[in-house]
Design an enzyme around this catalytic site. Structure first.
Site, PDB file in Angstrom:
ATOM      1  N   ILE A 136      75.419  57.136  27.168  1.00  0.00           N
ATOM      2  CA  ILE A 136      75.310  56.083  26.173  1.00  0.00           C
ATOM      3  C   ILE A 136      73.833  55.699  26.113  1.00  0.00           C
ATOM      4  O   ILE A 136      73.079  55.946  27.053  1.00  0.00           O
ATOM      5  CB  ILE A 136      76.197  54.856  26.482  1.00  0.00           C
ATOM      6  CG1 ILE A 136      75.916  54.305  27.876  1.00  0.00           C
ATOM      7  CG2 ILE A 136      77.657  55.196  26.326  1.00  0.00           C
ATOM      8  CD1 ILE A 136      76.736  53.052  28.200  1.00  0.00           C
ATOM      9  N   ASP A 137      73.415  55.117  24.997  1.00  0.00           N
ATOM     10  CA  ASP A 137      72.010  54.821  24.787  1.00  0.00           C
ATOM     11  C   ASP A 137      71.484  53.820  25.822  1.00  0.00           C
ATOM     12  O   ASP A 137      72.254  53.029  26.389  1.00  0.00           O
ATOM     13  CB  ASP A 137      71.786  54.247  23.393  1.00  0.00           C
ATOM     14  CG  ASP A 137      72.150  55.233  22.296  1.00  0.00           C
ATOM     15  OD1 ASP A 137      72.072  56.446  22.551  1.00  0.00           O
ATOM     16  OD2 ASP A 137      72.512  54.781  21.190  1.00  0.00           O
ATOM     17  N   LYS A 138      70.180  53.831  26.001  1.00  0.00           N
ATOM     18  CA  LYS A 138      69.513  52.918  26.936  1.00  0.00           C
ATOM     19  C   LYS A 138      69.943  51.472  26.704  1.00  0.00           C
ATOM     20  O   LYS A 138      70.286  50.765  27.656  1.00  0.00           O
ATOM     21  CB  LYS A 138      67.998  53.045  26.784  1.00  0.00           C
ATOM     22  CG  LYS A 138      67.195  52.004  27.558  1.00  0.00           C
ATOM     23  CD  LYS A 138      65.735  52.030  27.177  1.00  0.00           C
ATOM     24  CE  LYS A 138      64.966  50.887  27.818  1.00  0.00           C
ATOM     25  NZ  LYS A 138      63.576  50.798  27.365  1.00  0.00           N
ATOM     26  N   THR A 140      72.533  50.294  25.105  1.00  0.00           N
ATOM     27  CA  THR A 140      73.973  50.088  25.000  1.00  0.00           C
ATOM     28  C   THR A 140      74.515  49.913  26.411  1.00  0.00           C
ATOM     29  O   THR A 140      74.155  50.655  27.320  1.00  0.00           O
ATOM     30  CB  THR A 140      74.662  51.289  24.329  1.00  0.00           C
ATOM     31  OG1 THR A 140      74.170  51.435  22.994  1.00  0.00           O
ATOM     32  CG2 THR A 140      76.170  51.109  24.289  1.00  0.00           C
ATOM     33  N   ARG A 236      75.781  53.678  15.762  1.00  0.00           N
ATOM     34  CA  ARG A 236      74.649  52.987  15.141  1.00  0.00           C
ATOM     35  C   ARG A 236      74.343  53.581  13.756  1.00  0.00           C
ATOM     36  O   ARG A 236      74.081  52.846  12.799  1.00  0.00           O
ATOM     37  CB  ARG A 236      73.441  53.071  16.063  1.00  0.00           C
ATOM     38  CG  ARG A 236      73.688  52.407  17.411  1.00  0.00           C
ATOM     39  CD  ARG A 236      72.663  52.840  18.456  1.00  0.00           C
ATOM     40  NE  ARG A 236      71.322  52.364  18.127  1.00  0.00           N
ATOM     41  CZ  ARG A 236      70.240  52.741  18.778  1.00  0.00           C
ATOM     42  NH1 ARG A 236      70.336  53.624  19.781  1.00  0.00           N
ATOM     43  NH2 ARG A 236      69.054  52.260  18.438  1.00  0.00           N
TER      44      ARG A 236
END
Length: 304
Positions: A136-138, A140, A236
């Site tokens: 998962i993104d930084k 998130t 996103r």
């Protein structure tokens, strides 16, 4: 061996780090800022600071340092381990933590913490991404499954491929969504206008996101999302595509947004079949405190 690039500014405007990050899309803005700080970037033969505003006909000389070999070392970084046994672990990643080392983030990642706190990790993804099955993104927060051996890794990866993993997110988005639920089916790939971003493009990879409304506010909507596919920045990009970008998103959202350290997006539910026992496991993680506080503020009546 250091690579040397020469270029002359024509129409670009703004800070030197911004302009160079657009010209050199393979490198992050933080990397370019470090090059400027280290004197690897010259403007008209002179060193400048990262806030230098470029001017027409400026000539850049950029020395791109050779990448240092990446390695992942164990580091005593606190992490929340929701579950673990001899085969798998589930962790609740905080907002702001990168999942694995990269040239822009060589340490202080989730992998560095996992190497310290867990006794074994699978080696399928190499020394930089041990145990990492998905990301998962930084900015998130939320749940990630970790493989502690190669057999478990292969099983979890197969479940991802077969789309049997349950991944539900909670997000706060700009705008008031009128429909109670919906499905976004739109291909995602690298943006044609900004190579550092993802976008809905004709030649992109098949991507499906389901959403349903939890709560509506005057200018925002709280939604639950379920991923059917797992493309980079999928939620996103998809929410921006339909006109409801995620609040706090510094890349895909509007500049005027709610104060935060990143997007209000939380991977709150994760379910999968245990690689050994065959048991169906489901885990939930509550919203982070800053997310809950923001929702509480939105629920407050407006004083006139």
């Amino acid at each position: 061996m250091t690579e040397k690039l020469e270029m002359t500014i024509t129409n670009e405007q703004g800070r030197i780090d911004k302009v160079l990050s657009e010209r050199l899309s393979s490198y992050s803005r933080s990397q370019i800022q470090q090059w400027v700080k280290d004197g690897e970037v010259l403007v008209n033969g002179q060193k400048v600071k990262a806030n230098y505003k470029v001017q027409s006909n400026d000539h850049f000389t950029v020395h791109i340092p050779e990448d240092k070999p990446l390695e992942a070392k164990a580091c005593d970084i606190p992490i929340e381990i929701v579950y673990q046994d001899q085969d798998v672990a589930v962790v609740n990643k905080p907002q702001g933590m990168v999942v694995h080392p990269s040239q822009g983030h060589p340490n202080h990642t989730l992998v560095n913490a996992l190497l310290f706190h867990l006794d074994h990790l699978s080696g399928i993804n190499g020394v930089i991404r041990p145990g990492i099955v998905h990301r998962i993104d930084k900015d998130t927060s939320g749940l990630l499954m970790i493989a502690k051996n190669d057999r478990s890794h292969a099983s979890l990866a197969q479940q991802l491929q077969e789309k049997t993993i349950l991944r539900e997110y909670t997000a706060l988005v700009h705008g008031n969504i009128k429909h109670q639920k919906g499905t976004i089916t739109a291909p995602i790939g690298r943006s044609n206008t900004n190579r550092k971003m993802q976008a809905v493009v004709d030649n992109g990879k098949f991507a499906v996101t389901h959403f349903s409304v939890i709560e509506r506010f005057s200018d925002f909507t709280l939604i639950k999302l379920q991923l059917e596919t797992g493309r980079t920045h999928q939620i996103r990009v998809h929410m921006k595509y339909i006109g409801y970008p995620i609040a706090g998103d510094p890349v895909y959202g509007p500049k005027k947004t709610l104060a935060s350290n990143g997007q209000f997006l939380h991977a709150g539910t994760l379910g999968f079949t245990h690689p050994t026992s065959g048991e169906q496991l489901t885990f939930e993680a509550p919203l982070p405190e800053n997310f809950k506080k923001t929702l509480a503020n939105l629920r407050q009546p407006i004083d006139f």
